[in-house]
Design an enzyme around this catalytic site. Sequence first.
Site, PDB file in Angstrom:
ATOM      1  N   HIS A 222       0.930  -1.256   0.081  1.00  0.00           N
ATOM      2  CA  HIS A 222      -0.076  -0.083   0.062  1.00  0.00           C
ATOM      3  C   HIS A 222       1.033   1.313   0.167  1.00  0.00           C
ATOM      4  O   HIS A 222       1.716   1.298  -1.025  1.00  0.00           O
ATOM      5  CB  HIS A 222      -0.836  -0.214   1.285  1.00  0.00           C
ATOM      6  N   GLY A 258       5.881  -0.119  -6.932  1.00  0.00           N
ATOM      7  CA  GLY A 258       5.527   1.186  -7.683  1.00  0.00           C
ATOM      8  C   GLY A 258       4.893   0.968  -9.129  1.00  0.00           C
ATOM      9  O   GLY A 258       4.639   1.639  -9.873  1.00  0.00           O
ATOM     10  N   HIS A 261      -1.919  -2.023 -10.148  1.00  0.00           N
ATOM     11  CA  HIS A 261      -2.721  -1.598  -9.286  1.00  0.00           C
ATOM     12  C   HIS A 261      -3.933  -2.595  -9.196  1.00  0.00           C
ATOM     13  O   HIS A 261      -4.400  -3.014 -10.008  1.00  0.00           O
ATOM     14  CB  HIS A 261      -3.268  -0.333  -9.877  1.00  0.00           C
ATOM     15  N   ASP A 312       2.808   5.878  -7.043  1.00  0.00           N
ATOM     16  CA  ASP A 312       4.269   5.882  -6.086  1.00  0.00           C
ATOM     17  C   ASP A 312       5.442   5.814  -6.815  1.00  0.00           C
ATOM     18  O   ASP A 312       6.390   6.259  -6.524  1.00  0.00           O
ATOM     19  CB  ASP A 312       4.208   4.506  -5.186  1.00  0.00           C
TER      20      ASP A 312
HETATM   21  N1  COA Z   1       5.506  -6.550 -10.161  1.00  0.00           N
HETATM   22  C1  COA Z   1       5.477  -7.875 -10.681  1.00  0.00           C
HETATM   23  N2  COA Z   1       4.499  -8.391 -11.042  1.00  0.00           N
HETATM   24  C2  COA Z   1       3.280  -7.896 -10.566  1.00  0.00           C
HETATM   25  C3  COA Z   1       3.378  -6.695 -10.093  1.00  0.00           C
HETATM   26  C4  COA Z   1       4.426  -5.768  -9.753  1.00  0.00           C
HETATM   27  N3  COA Z   1       4.186  -4.526  -9.260  1.00  0.00           N
HETATM   28  N4  COA Z   1       1.957  -6.046  -9.731  1.00  0.00           N
HETATM   29  C5  COA Z   1       1.348  -7.057 -10.196  1.00  0.00           C
HETATM   30  N5  COA Z   1       2.092  -8.107 -10.819  1.00  0.00           N
HETATM   31  C6  COA Z   1       1.745  -9.498 -11.267  1.00  0.00           C
HETATM   32  C7  COA Z   1       1.043 -10.498 -10.066  1.00  0.00           C
HETATM   33  O1  COA Z   1       1.920 -10.931  -9.480  1.00  0.00           O
HETATM   34  C8  COA Z   1      -0.208 -11.241 -10.701  1.00  0.00           C
HETATM   35  O2  COA Z   1       0.890 -12.147 -11.735  1.00  0.00           O
HETATM   36  P1  COA Z   1       0.226 -13.813 -11.432  1.00  0.00           P
HETATM   37  O3  COA Z   1      -0.877 -13.519 -12.462  1.00  0.00           O
HETATM   38  O4  COA Z   1       1.331 -14.452 -12.188  1.00  0.00           O
HETATM   39  O5  COA Z   1      -0.180 -14.189 -10.020  1.00  0.00           O
HETATM   40  C9  COA Z   1      -0.293 -10.237 -12.152  1.00  0.00           C
HETATM   41  O6  COA Z   1       0.519  -9.076 -12.282  1.00  0.00           O
HETATM   42  C10 COA Z   1      -1.882  -9.705 -11.759  1.00  0.00           C
HETATM   43  O7  COA Z   1      -1.845  -9.087 -10.600  1.00  0.00           O
HETATM   44  P2  COA Z   1      -2.927  -8.075 -10.180  1.00  0.00           P
HETATM   45  O8  COA Z   1      -4.145  -9.040  -9.981  1.00  0.00           O
HETATM   46  O9  COA Z   1      -3.305  -6.885 -11.237  1.00  0.00           O
HETATM   47  O10 COA Z   1      -2.420  -7.491  -8.966  1.00  0.00           O
HETATM   48  P3  COA Z   1      -3.333  -7.323  -7.519  1.00  0.00           P
HETATM   49  O11 COA Z   1      -4.651  -6.689  -7.853  1.00  0.00           O
HETATM   50  O12 COA Z   1      -3.450  -8.637  -6.681  1.00  0.00           O
HETATM   51  O13 COA Z   1      -2.287  -6.252  -6.597  1.00  0.00           O
HETATM   52  C11 COA Z   1      -0.996  -4.495  -6.070  1.00  0.00           C
HETATM   53  C12 COA Z   1      -1.965  -5.118  -6.715  1.00  0.00           C
HETATM   54  C13 COA Z   1      -0.926  -2.946  -6.443  1.00  0.00           C
HETATM   55  C14 COA Z   1      -0.819  -4.979  -4.640  1.00  0.00           C
HETATM   56  C15 COA Z   1       0.122  -4.934  -7.102  1.00  0.00           C
HETATM   57  O14 COA Z   1       0.067  -4.717  -8.351  1.00  0.00           O
HETATM   58  C16 COA Z   1       1.528  -4.725  -6.257  1.00  0.00           C
HETATM   59  O15 COA Z   1       1.931  -5.649  -5.256  1.00  0.00           O
HETATM   60  N6  COA Z   1       2.345  -3.565  -6.682  1.00  0.00           N
HETATM   61  C17 COA Z   1       3.576  -3.581  -6.124  1.00  0.00           C
HETATM   62  C18 COA Z   1       3.214  -2.869  -4.940  1.00  0.00           C
HETATM   63  C19 COA Z   1       2.856  -1.369  -5.148  1.00  0.00           C
HETATM   64  O16 COA Z   1       3.226  -0.430  -5.853  1.00  0.00           O
HETATM   65  N7  COA Z   1       1.878  -0.859  -4.167  1.00  0.00           N
HETATM   66  C20 COA Z   1       1.106   0.669  -4.527  1.00  0.00           C
HETATM   67  C21 COA Z   1      -0.071   0.449  -5.003  1.00  0.00           C
HETATM   68  S1  COA Z   1      -0.807   1.922  -5.283  1.00  0.00           S
END
Ligand code: COA
Length: 376
Positions: A222, A258, A261, A312
Site C-alpha cells: 500500500h 510502484g 494497481h 508511487d
Molecule cells: N511487479 C511484478 N508483478 C506484478 C506486479 C508488480 N508490481 N503487480 C502485479 N504483478 C503481477 C501479479 O503477481 C500477478 O501475477 P500472477 O497472475 O502470475 O499471479 C499479475 O501481475 C496480476 O496482478 P494483479 O491482480 O493485477 O494485482 P493485485 O490486484 O493482486 O495487486 C498490487 C495490486 C498493487 C498490490 C500489486 O500490483 C502490487 O503488489 N504492486 C506493487 C506494490 C505497489 O506498488 N503498491 C502500491 C499500490 S498503489
Amino acid sequence: MANAKELSGAGLRGQIAGKTALSTVGKTGSGLTYRGYDVKDLAAHCEFEEVAYLILKGKLPNSSELAAYKTKLTAMRSLPAALKAVLELIPATAHPMDVMRTGCSMLGNLETEQSFAEQQDATDRLLAIFPGLINYWYNFSHKGIRIDVDTPAESIAEQFLWTLHGEKPTALHTEVMQASLILYAEHEFNASTFTARVCASTLSDMHSCITGAIGSLRGPLHGGANEAAMELIEKMQNPEHAETELLGMLARKDKIMGFGHAIYAESDPRNAVIKAWSEKLAQANGDTMLYDISVRCEAVMWREKKLFCNADFFHASAYNYMGIPTKLFTPIFVCSRLTGWAAHVMEQRADNRIIRPSAEYIGEEPRVVGPIAERQ
Ligand code: COA
C-alpha cells in the site's frame, strides 16, 4: 471510460462494501475524481488546502473561505509538550510510520474527541500538526535538534518542507508538494480507508480511526511502495543498468514496487502528473539520471508485462530531488490521505451500521470436548 479491471475473487475484489460520495476510481474522467472533480484538474489548479476543504466539506472554497480555513490550520500547528516528550523517546531506528501512528494515538490521549460534533476540529488539528510532528521527531532523533514547528509557512505543503529542512522551500518544491498532497488525498475503499471506516462503524473516536488507517498504510503493498521504489531505483546506475536489473527481477518473478494497481487496468491517472513534476525537478537539479532511470523502468515494465507505474513510482524520484529522506516518503502520504480517511469516517458516521461481514468456514466438523487425560 474503462480504466478499471474486471474484478472478482480474493481480497474482497469487486465487492460493494458501502456507499461513498467522496471519490470514484476507474470510473470517470482520467480515472480518479474527488467529489466529481478530476484529480488532474485539481492538481493543476488548486492548492492542497482547497482540496482538503472540498473532500471534507463537499465544495471547493471561495477565496474568503480558503483564507479562513488556512488561518485556522496555521493556528493549530503547535505540538503539545507531552507529545514532544513522547516523540523524543522514540529512537532514530524506529520506522517513521510507527512514529506517525504513536503521535496520532498520543494526541488522542491529550485532545480526545469528546463527541462527533468535534470531528472537523479533530481532523483539522491532525492536518495542521502532522508535518511538524514527523519532522520534530526526525530532526531530534537524527540530528539532535529541537525544531520550532511554528514556522511562517503559508501552507501544509510548505510547512512539511520547512520543518524538515529548517528553511523556506523554493517555490518549485512547494508547488510539487502541493500537487503530491492532492494526488494522495483520497482513493475510495483502499485498505487504509476501509480500516478507518471499519473502526468508525463501531462509533469509535477519530484518533483511533486514523491510527488504525496509518497502520494499514504502512505496508509495502500500500503506502510503503514509494519507499520501496526508491530503494530499487537508487541501486541502478543508468538506464541500461536499470533495464538489465529489471529483466532479471522479472525472470525471478520478483514484485516490482510502484507498478500495478488493484483497480486501474491500463494506467494510474496520478502517474502522469507526478512524472511531469519529477522531470521538472530533474531539470532544475541539473542531474536527470534518476528520472531517466525511472523512465526506462516504466518502458521496460510496460513492454515486458503490460504493468504501468502507479502513483508511487515517480514520487520516489520527485521526493528524492527535493532532498526528502526515503524513510519520510510514506509519512507524507499520511499528511495527505488523512483528508480522505477523515471524510470517510464522517460519511460512515452519518449513515452508520456496524461493519461485520461473514466468513466462509473451512475448519473442523462439530466435535465434543473430551476428558483432558484422553487428549493427544
Ligand atoms: N511487479 C511484478 N508483478 C506484478 C506486479 C508488480 N508490481 N503487480 C502485479 N504483478 C503481477 C501479479 O503477481 C500477478 O501475477 P500472477 O497472475 O502470475 O499471479 C499479475 O501481475 C496480476 O496482478 P494483479 O491482480 O493485477 O494485482 P493485485 O490486484 O493482486 O495487486 C498490487 C495490486 C498493487 C498490490 C500489486 O500490483 C502490487 O503488489 N504492486 C506493487 C506494490 C505497489 O506498488 N503498491 C502500491 C499500490 S498503489
